[in-house]
Scaffold this motif. Structure first.
Motif, short mmCIF file in Angstrom:
data_model
loop_
_atom_site.label_atom_id
_atom_site.label_comp_id
_atom_site.label_asym_id
_atom_site.label_seq_id
_atom_site.Cartn_x
_atom_site.Cartn_y
_atom_site.Cartn_z
N VAL A 109 0.84 -1.20 0.00
CA VAL A 109 0.00 0.00 0.00
C VAL A 109 0.87 1.25 0.00
O VAL A 109 0.62 2.20 -0.75
N THR A 110 1.90 1.24 0.83
CA THR A 110 2.81 2.39 0.88
C THR A 110 3.47 2.62 -0.47
O THR A 110 3.58 3.75 -0.94
N LEU A 111 3.93 1.54 -1.11
CA LEU A 111 4.55 1.67 -2.42
C LEU A 111 3.56 2.18 -3.46
O LEU A 111 3.88 3.03 -4.28
N GLY A 112 2.32 1.66 -3.41
CA GLY A 112 1.31 2.10 -4.35
C GLY A 112 0.98 3.58 -4.20
O GLY A 112 0.78 4.28 -5.19
N LEU A 113 0.95 4.07 -2.97
CA LEU A 113 0.69 5.49 -2.74
C LEU A 113 1.89 6.34 -3.10
O LEU A 113 1.75 7.46 -3.58
N ALA A 114 3.10 5.80 -2.88
CA ALA A 114 4.31 6.52 -3.27
C ALA A 114 4.38 6.68 -4.78
O ALA A 114 4.88 7.69 -5.28
N ALA A 115 3.85 5.70 -5.52
CA ALA A 115 3.86 5.77 -6.98
C ALA A 115 3.05 6.96 -7.48
O ALA A 115 3.35 7.54 -8.52
N GLY A 116 2.02 7.31 -6.73
CA GLY A 116 1.19 8.46 -7.10
C GLY A 116 1.66 9.75 -6.46
O GLY A 116 1.01 10.78 -6.62
N GLY A 117 2.76 9.69 -5.71
CA GLY A 117 3.30 10.90 -5.09
C GLY A 117 2.56 11.33 -3.84
O GLY A 117 2.69 12.47 -3.41
N ALA A 150 10.35 -21.06 1.85
CA ALA A 150 10.14 -21.57 0.49
C ALA A 150 9.11 -20.71 -0.25
O ALA A 150 7.98 -20.54 0.21
N GLY A 151 9.51 -20.19 -1.40
CA GLY A 151 8.61 -19.37 -2.20
C GLY A 151 8.24 -18.05 -1.60
O GLY A 151 7.32 -17.37 -2.09
N HIS A 152 8.96 -17.63 -0.55
CA HIS A 152 8.59 -16.40 0.15
C HIS A 152 8.68 -15.17 -0.76
O HIS A 152 7.92 -14.20 -0.59
N TRP A 153 9.59 -15.22 -1.72
CA TRP A 153 9.77 -14.07 -2.61
C TRP A 153 8.49 -13.71 -3.37
O TRP A 153 8.27 -12.54 -3.70
N VAL A 154 7.64 -14.72 -3.61
CA VAL A 154 6.38 -14.47 -4.33
C VAL A 154 5.53 -13.46 -3.57
O VAL A 154 4.86 -12.61 -4.19
N TYR A 155 5.60 -13.50 -2.23
CA TYR A 155 4.75 -12.64 -1.40
C TYR A 155 5.35 -11.25 -1.18
O TYR A 155 4.77 -10.43 -0.47
N TRP A 156 6.50 -11.01 -1.79
CA TRP A 156 7.05 -9.67 -1.89
C TRP A 156 6.90 -9.12 -3.30
O TRP A 156 6.36 -8.02 -3.47
N VAL A 157 7.34 -9.89 -4.27
CA VAL A 157 7.35 -9.39 -5.64
C VAL A 157 5.93 -9.19 -6.16
O VAL A 157 5.61 -8.15 -6.76
N GLY A 158 5.04 -10.17 -5.95
CA GLY A 158 3.67 -10.06 -6.44
C GLY A 158 2.93 -8.85 -5.90
O GLY A 158 2.42 -8.01 -6.68
N PRO A 159 2.83 -8.69 -4.56
CA PRO A 159 2.14 -7.52 -4.02
C PRO A 159 2.77 -6.19 -4.41
O PRO A 159 2.07 -5.20 -4.66
N MET A 160 4.11 -6.15 -4.47
CA MET A 160 4.76 -4.90 -4.83
C MET A 160 4.45 -4.51 -6.28
O MET A 160 4.20 -3.34 -6.58
N ILE A 161 4.45 -5.49 -7.18
CA ILE A 161 4.10 -5.21 -8.56
C ILE A 161 2.64 -4.74 -8.67
O ILE A 161 2.34 -3.74 -9.32
N GLY A 162 1.75 -5.47 -8.02
CA GLY A 162 0.33 -5.11 -8.07
C GLY A 162 0.06 -3.75 -7.47
O GLY A 162 -0.70 -2.94 -8.02
N GLY A 163 0.68 -3.45 -6.32
CA GLY A 163 0.48 -2.16 -5.68
C GLY A 163 1.03 -1.02 -6.50
O GLY A 163 0.39 0.04 -6.64
N LEU A 164 2.22 -1.21 -7.07
CA LEU A 164 2.83 -0.17 -7.89
C LEU A 164 2.00 0.12 -9.13
O LEU A 164 1.74 1.28 -9.47
#
Length: 250
Positions: A85-93, A210-224
């Motif tokens: 959420v923070t990243l998504g809001l940062a994308a919009g300034g 195991a597979g933890h990276w999915v729960y960082w990369v996926g949400p960050m891409i979607g939020g951004l």
């Protein structure tokens, strides 16, 4: 990049920044405590989150916790409780990333406390860790998490951030309902984390990465993506003139 860096420094110097960061840590702690505890309770009572009743209970708990915690923190820190959420809001300034510093600490402390409170021995419920379901590959899980988080951030923008919103003070409740709906939809496939902090605490306490990276990369891409799309296409700017509805005026 320089503008974002200046934003970090400017926010760090704000008198209310320390309070905002602390609020996010507390809110994340309370959200993760409720969310993880609900999944533990579903497992202890039988069936777990892999049954429709267990999944509904866990989704409802997450929805209510998000709605309340966002409402509680909205006036202090924005009530993000989620790095995506923070990243998504940062994308919009609309915010910088500085105040997201303690999300992971709040999540970790919540899971450590739950691990202690649940006891030990054969009857103690384990801390549930987000993992992909059988037959769901990493690419599929990534798309699940990106899509679900896009939905979440789009709702945040439309019901909380957009000055032209028409839902009044119902934004946090509506965001919570989206989280619950997404948990029902994606829970059986990817776990429907939508929140790196929510996934981090359980993984840290159990040591299961195991597979933890999915729960960082996926949400960050979607939020951004949600932040860029809504802010760039749908956001109503101050002074925006609506098209006339009367043919004569047009």
């Amino acid at each position: 990049m320089a503008k974002l860096a200046l934003g970090h420094l400017r926010e760090a110097a704000e008198p209310g920044c320390a309070r905002a960061v602390l609020a996010e840590a507390v809110l994340t702690f309370l959200f993760v405590f409720s969310g993880v505890a609900s999944a533990m309770a579903a497992g202890k009572l039988g069936g777990g989150a892999d049954t429709i009743m267990g999944l509904t209970a866990v989704a409802s708990a997450h929805a209510m916790a998000v709605a309340v915690m966002v409402s509680a923190g909205l006036h202090v820190s924005g009530g993000h409780i989620n790095p995506a959420v923070t990243l998504g809001l940062a994308a919009g300034g609309h915010i910088t990333l500085f105040r997201s510093a303690l999300y992971l600490l709040g999540s970790s402390l919540a899971c450590l406390l739950l691990s202690f409170l649940s006891g030990s021995g054969a009857g103690a419920p384990p801390i549930p860790v987000h993992a992909l379901a059988a037959g769901v590959g990493a690419a599929q899980g990534l798309l699940w998490e990106a899509t679900l988080t896009f939905s979440l951030l789009f709702a945040v923008y439309a019901t909380v951030v957009d000055p032209a919103r028409t839902v009044g003070n119902l934004g946090p409740l509506l965001v919570g309902l989206v989280v619950g709906a997404n948990a029902l939809a994606g829970g059986p496939f990817s776990g429907a984390s939508m929140n790196p902090a929510r996934s981090f605490g359980p993984a840290l306490v159990t040591g299961e990465w195991a597979g933890h990276w999915v729960y960082w990369v996926g949400p960050m891409i979607g939020g951004l993506l949600a932040g860029l799309v809504y802010d760039g296409v749908f956001m109503v700017r101050p002074g925006h003139q609506q098209l006339p509805t009367d043919d004569a005026e047009f």
